[in-house]
Motif scaffolding. Structure first.
Motif, PDB file in Angstrom:
ATOM      1  N   SER A   1       8.762   5.825   5.426  1.00 28.45           N
ATOM      2  CA  SER A   1       9.870   4.887   5.581  1.00 28.45           C
ATOM      3  C   SER A   1       9.408   3.544   6.134  1.00 28.45           C
ATOM      4  O   SER A   1      10.041   2.518   5.900  1.00 28.45           O
ATOM      5  CB  SER A   1      10.951   5.483   6.485  1.00 28.45           C
ATOM      6  N   ASN A   2       8.295   3.527   6.862  1.00 24.34           N
ATOM      7  CA  ASN A   2       7.719   2.286   7.371  1.00 24.34           C
ATOM      8  C   ASN A   2       6.765   1.726   6.319  1.00 24.34           C
ATOM      9  O   ASN A   2       5.932   2.457   5.780  1.00 24.34           O
ATOM     10  CB  ASN A   2       6.980   2.564   8.683  1.00 24.34           C
ATOM     11  N   CYS A   3       6.877   0.435   6.022  1.00 23.37           N
ATOM     12  CA  CYS A   3       6.085  -0.138   4.930  1.00 23.37           C
ATOM     13  C   CYS A   3       4.618  -0.329   5.297  1.00 23.37           C
ATOM     14  O   CYS A   3       3.789  -0.588   4.415  1.00 23.37           O
ATOM     15  CB  CYS A   3       6.690  -1.464   4.475  1.00 23.37           C
ATOM     16  N   ARG A   4       4.262  -0.240   6.565  1.00 25.48           N
ATOM     17  CA  ARG A   4       2.876  -0.458   6.984  1.00 25.48           C
ATOM     18  C   ARG A   4       2.154   0.809   7.419  1.00 25.48           C
ATOM     19  O   ARG A   4       0.942   0.913   7.302  1.00 25.48           O
ATOM     20  CB  ARG A   4       2.835  -1.463   8.140  1.00 25.48           C
ATOM     21  N   ARG A   5       2.916   1.766   7.933  1.00 22.64           N
ATOM     22  CA  ARG A   5       2.297   2.990   8.435  1.00 22.64           C
ATOM     23  C   ARG A   5       3.079   4.206   7.941  1.00 22.64           C
ATOM     24  O   ARG A   5       4.311   4.191   7.932  1.00 22.64           O
ATOM     25  CB  ARG A   5       2.267   3.016   9.978  1.00 22.64           C
ATOM     26  N   GLY A   6       2.364   5.243   7.573  1.00 19.29           N
ATOM     27  CA  GLY A   6       3.004   6.487   7.178  1.00 19.29           C
ATOM     28  C   GLY A   6       2.732   7.570   8.205  1.00 19.29           C
ATOM     29  O   GLY A   6       1.717   7.536   8.914  1.00 19.29           O
ATOM     30  N   ILE A   7       3.646   8.508   8.314  1.00 18.26           N
ATOM     31  CA  ILE A   7       3.423   9.630   9.221  1.00 18.26           C
ATOM     32  C   ILE A   7       2.728  10.736   8.438  1.00 18.26           C
ATOM     33  O   ILE A   7       3.224  11.197   7.410  1.00 18.26           O
ATOM     34  CB  ILE A   7       4.744  10.140   9.822  1.00 18.26           C
ATOM     35  N   VAL A   8       1.564  11.124   8.933  1.00 21.51           N
ATOM     36  CA  VAL A   8       0.754  12.152   8.285  1.00 21.51           C
ATOM     37  C   VAL A   8       0.709  13.381   9.180  1.00 21.51           C
ATOM     38  O   VAL A   8       0.474  13.266  10.389  1.00 21.51           O
ATOM     39  CB  VAL A   8      -0.683  11.651   8.017  1.00 21.51           C
ATOM     40  N   GLN A   9       0.958  14.530   8.581  1.00 15.74           N
ATOM     41  CA  GLN A   9       0.770  15.799   9.289  1.00 15.74           C
ATOM     42  C   GLN A   9      -0.583  16.352   8.853  1.00 15.74           C
ATOM     43  O   GLN A   9      -0.775  16.659   7.673  1.00 15.74           O
ATOM     44  CB  GLN A   9       1.882  16.784   8.948  1.00 15.74           C
ATOM     45  N   PHE A  10      -1.499  16.451   9.787  1.00 24.02           N
ATOM     46  CA  PHE A  10      -2.852  16.853   9.455  1.00 24.02           C
ATOM     47  C   PHE A  10      -2.929  18.360   9.223  1.00 24.02           C
ATOM     48  O   PHE A  10      -2.323  19.148   9.948  1.00 24.02           O
ATOM     49  CB  PHE A  10      -3.824  16.417  10.547  1.00 24.02           C
ATOM     50  N   ILE A  11      -3.694  18.722   8.211  1.00 23.24           N
ATOM     51  CA  ILE A  11      -3.864  20.126   7.862  1.00 23.24           C
ATOM     52  C   ILE A  11      -4.718  20.814   8.922  1.00 23.24           C
ATOM     53  O   ILE A  11      -5.660  20.236   9.454  1.00 23.24           O
ATOM     54  CB  ILE A  11      -4.544  20.271   6.480  1.00 23.24           C
TER      55      ILE A  11
ATOM     56  N   ALA B   1      -6.547  10.971   5.695  1.00 23.05           N
ATOM     57  CA  ALA B   1      -6.063   9.958   6.626  1.00 23.05           C
ATOM     58  C   ALA B   1      -7.019   9.895   7.812  1.00 23.05           C
ATOM     59  O   ALA B   1      -7.527  10.922   8.265  1.00 23.05           O
ATOM     60  CB  ALA B   1      -4.644  10.277   7.090  1.00 23.05           C
ATOM     61  N   GLU B   2      -7.243   8.687   8.274  1.00 23.22           N
ATOM     62  CA  GLU B   2      -8.209   8.493   9.366  1.00 23.22           C
ATOM     63  C   GLU B   2      -7.509   7.981  10.621  1.00 23.22           C
ATOM     64  O   GLU B   2      -7.045   6.838  10.678  1.00 23.22           O
ATOM     65  CB  GLU B   2      -9.300   7.501   8.942  1.00 23.22           C
ATOM     66  N   LYS B   3      -7.431   8.849  11.597  1.00 21.15           N
ATOM     67  CA  LYS B   3      -6.955   8.441  12.914  1.00 21.15           C
ATOM     68  C   LYS B   3      -8.137   7.826  13.657  1.00 21.15           C
ATOM     69  O   LYS B   3      -9.275   8.283  13.513  1.00 21.15           O
ATOM     70  CB  LYS B   3      -6.433   9.651  13.680  1.00 21.15           C
TER      71      LYS B   3
ATOM     72  N   ARG C   1       0.648  15.383  14.126  1.00 17.02           N
ATOM     73  CA  ARG C   1       1.302  14.327  13.351  1.00 17.02           C
ATOM     74  C   ARG C   1       0.988  12.980  13.974  1.00 17.02           C
ATOM     75  O   ARG C   1       1.081  12.827  15.197  1.00 17.02           O
ATOM     76  CB  ARG C   1       2.813  14.529  13.333  1.00 17.02           C
ATOM     77  N   HIS C   2       0.632  12.010  13.127  1.00 17.34           N
ATOM     78  CA  HIS C   2       0.336  10.675  13.636  1.00 17.34           C
ATOM     79  C   HIS C   2       0.777   9.628  12.626  1.00 17.34           C
ATOM     80  O   HIS C   2       0.782   9.878  11.418  1.00 17.34           O
ATOM     81  CB  HIS C   2      -1.166  10.516  13.916  1.00 17.34           C
ATOM     82  N   ARG C   3       1.139   8.465  13.147  1.00 23.69           N
ATOM     83  CA  ARG C   3       1.488   7.333  12.290  1.00 23.69           C
ATOM     84  C   ARG C   3       0.187   6.598  11.972  1.00 23.69           C
ATOM     85  O   ARG C   3      -0.490   6.079  12.867  1.00 23.69           O
ATOM     86  CB  ARG C   3       2.487   6.412  13.005  1.00 23.69           C
ATOM     87  N   ILE C   4      -0.156   6.536  10.694  1.00 25.55           N
ATOM     88  CA  ILE C   4      -1.443   6.011  10.249  1.00 25.55           C
ATOM     89  C   ILE C   4      -1.224   4.800   9.349  1.00 25.55           C
ATOM     90  O   ILE C   4      -0.383   4.849   8.438  1.00 25.55           O
ATOM     91  CB  ILE C   4      -2.234   7.084   9.462  1.00 25.55           C
TER      92      ILE C   4
ATOM     93  N   MET D   1       0.818  -1.217   0.000  1.00 23.43           N
ATOM     94  CA  MET D   1       0.000   0.000   0.000  1.00 23.43           C
ATOM     95  C   MET D   1       0.853   1.268   0.000  1.00 23.43           C
ATOM     96  O   MET D   1       0.469   2.281  -0.545  1.00 23.43           O
ATOM     97  CB  MET D   1      -0.916   0.012   1.233  1.00 23.43           C
ATOM     98  N   ALA D   2       2.041   1.205   0.633  1.00 18.68           N
ATOM     99  CA  ALA D   2       2.880   2.395   0.707  1.00 18.68           C
ATOM    100  C   ALA D   2       3.298   2.872  -0.675  1.00 18.68           C
ATOM    101  O   ALA D   2       3.512   4.063  -0.898  1.00 18.68           O
ATOM    102  CB  ALA D   2       4.120   2.117   1.558  1.00 18.68           C
ATOM    103  N   GLY D   3       3.391   1.907  -1.622  1.00 22.99           N
ATOM    104  CA  GLY D   3       3.825   2.253  -2.963  1.00 22.99           C
ATOM    105  C   GLY D   3       2.861   3.150  -3.717  1.00 22.99           C
ATOM    106  O   GLY D   3       3.227   3.752  -4.730  1.00 22.99           O
ATOM    107  N   LYS D   4       1.631   3.255  -3.237  1.00 24.86           N
ATOM    108  CA  LYS D   4       0.639   4.118  -3.902  1.00 24.86           C
ATOM    109  C   LYS D   4       0.935   5.591  -3.705  1.00 24.86           C
ATOM    110  O   LYS D   4       0.405   6.440  -4.420  1.00 24.86           O
ATOM    111  CB  LYS D   4      -0.765   3.829  -3.342  1.00 24.86           C
ATOM    112  N   PHE D   5       1.752   5.908  -2.706  1.00 26.94           N
ATOM    113  CA  PHE D   5       1.941   7.303  -2.304  1.00 26.94           C
ATOM    114  C   PHE D   5       3.406   7.717  -2.393  1.00 26.94           C
ATOM    115  O   PHE D   5       4.312   6.884  -2.319  1.00 26.94           O
ATOM    116  CB  PHE D   5       1.459   7.509  -0.865  1.00 26.94           C
TER     117      PHE D   5
END
Length: 229
Positions: free
Chosen positions: A29-39, A13-15, A44-47, A1-5
């Motif tokens: 950098s993590n293949c399962r979770r990405g760090i998103v900075q919410f507008i 992103a849904e926390k 910032r959360h790992r999602i 899934m990370a490859g899509k982005f």
């Protein structure tokens, strides 16, 4: 899934426990979770990538619902995201520091209740301190009123022409009058007001002086702010 982005992509992103929210993927950098900075919230959360979707028309239709827009912060986040994306082709994406400033000033909306009075007093100065007409009594009343008003960064960056008028009055001259004390008082009050304006901004400045710093921040605010913001 990370490859899509890609890092830097704008996404939904849904926390857990929250609506799918617009944000920017800043670390994958993590293949399962990405760090998103919410507008807008700047959190910032790992999602998990299963809870991250592209910010595109398909998902805007899905997530920007009438019910979601009832939440004021969600509405502001959508407006800010749209503004940033719409200016991407003519301006670089805002840096972290710039995003922090935009978030900070947008928390100051309550301070705008004095904006009509602020602009009104500035206009009194403009009309009573011209080359052909000077009413120093009205001008001094306007200065005193302005010095009493609560001033915020948001109020100022939205009102660049007003701040520029005060800057011009810092150098006010009128050689035809015999009462140069009144002329000096105008300069003194204008300088006092500019010092008060400068005080509300974070120091030390990144630019050589307050005016340069102010112009940079005012331009930043206007670049990434829609008319309704």
């Amino acid at each position: 899934m990370a490859g899509k982005f890609n890092e830097g992509d704008y996404v939904f992103a849904e926390k857990r426990g929250y609506l799918p929210w617009p944000g920017r993927l800043i670390d994958k950098s993590n293949c399962r979770r990405g760090i998103v900075q919410f507008i807008y919230t700047f959190d910032r959360h790992r999602i998990p990538y299963t809870k991250i979707w592209p910010y595109n028309e398909e998902y805007k239709i899905k997530f920007i619902t009438k019910q979601a827009l009832e939440y004021e912060e969600f509405l502001e986040a959508i407006r800010e995201t749209e503004s940033i994306i719409n200016t991407k082709n003519i301006a670089p994406a805002p840096s972290e520091e710039e995003l922090r400033f935009l978030h900070e000033v947008r928390q100051q909306r309550d301070s705008l209740n004095v904006e009509p009075l602020f602009i009104g007093e500035i206009n009194k100065l403009r009309s009573n301190l011209t080359t052909r007409h000077q009413n120093y009594a009205i001008a001094q009343q306007a200065f005193e009123q302005l010095l009493k008003l609560p001033i915020s960064q948001l109020l100022l960056v939205r009102s660049r022409e007003a701040v520029e008028s005060i800057r011009w009055l810092c150098h006010f001259v009128h050689w035809e009058t015999e009462n140069q004390a009144e002329v000096q008082l105008v300069r003194d009050k204008a300088n006092e007001l500019m010092e008060r304006f400068a005080f509300v901004f974070r120091q030390p400045f990144s630019e050589p002086d307050f005016w340069s710093e102010f112009c940079k921040l005012s331009d930043l605010y206007m670049r990434y702010t829609t008319p309704k913001s």
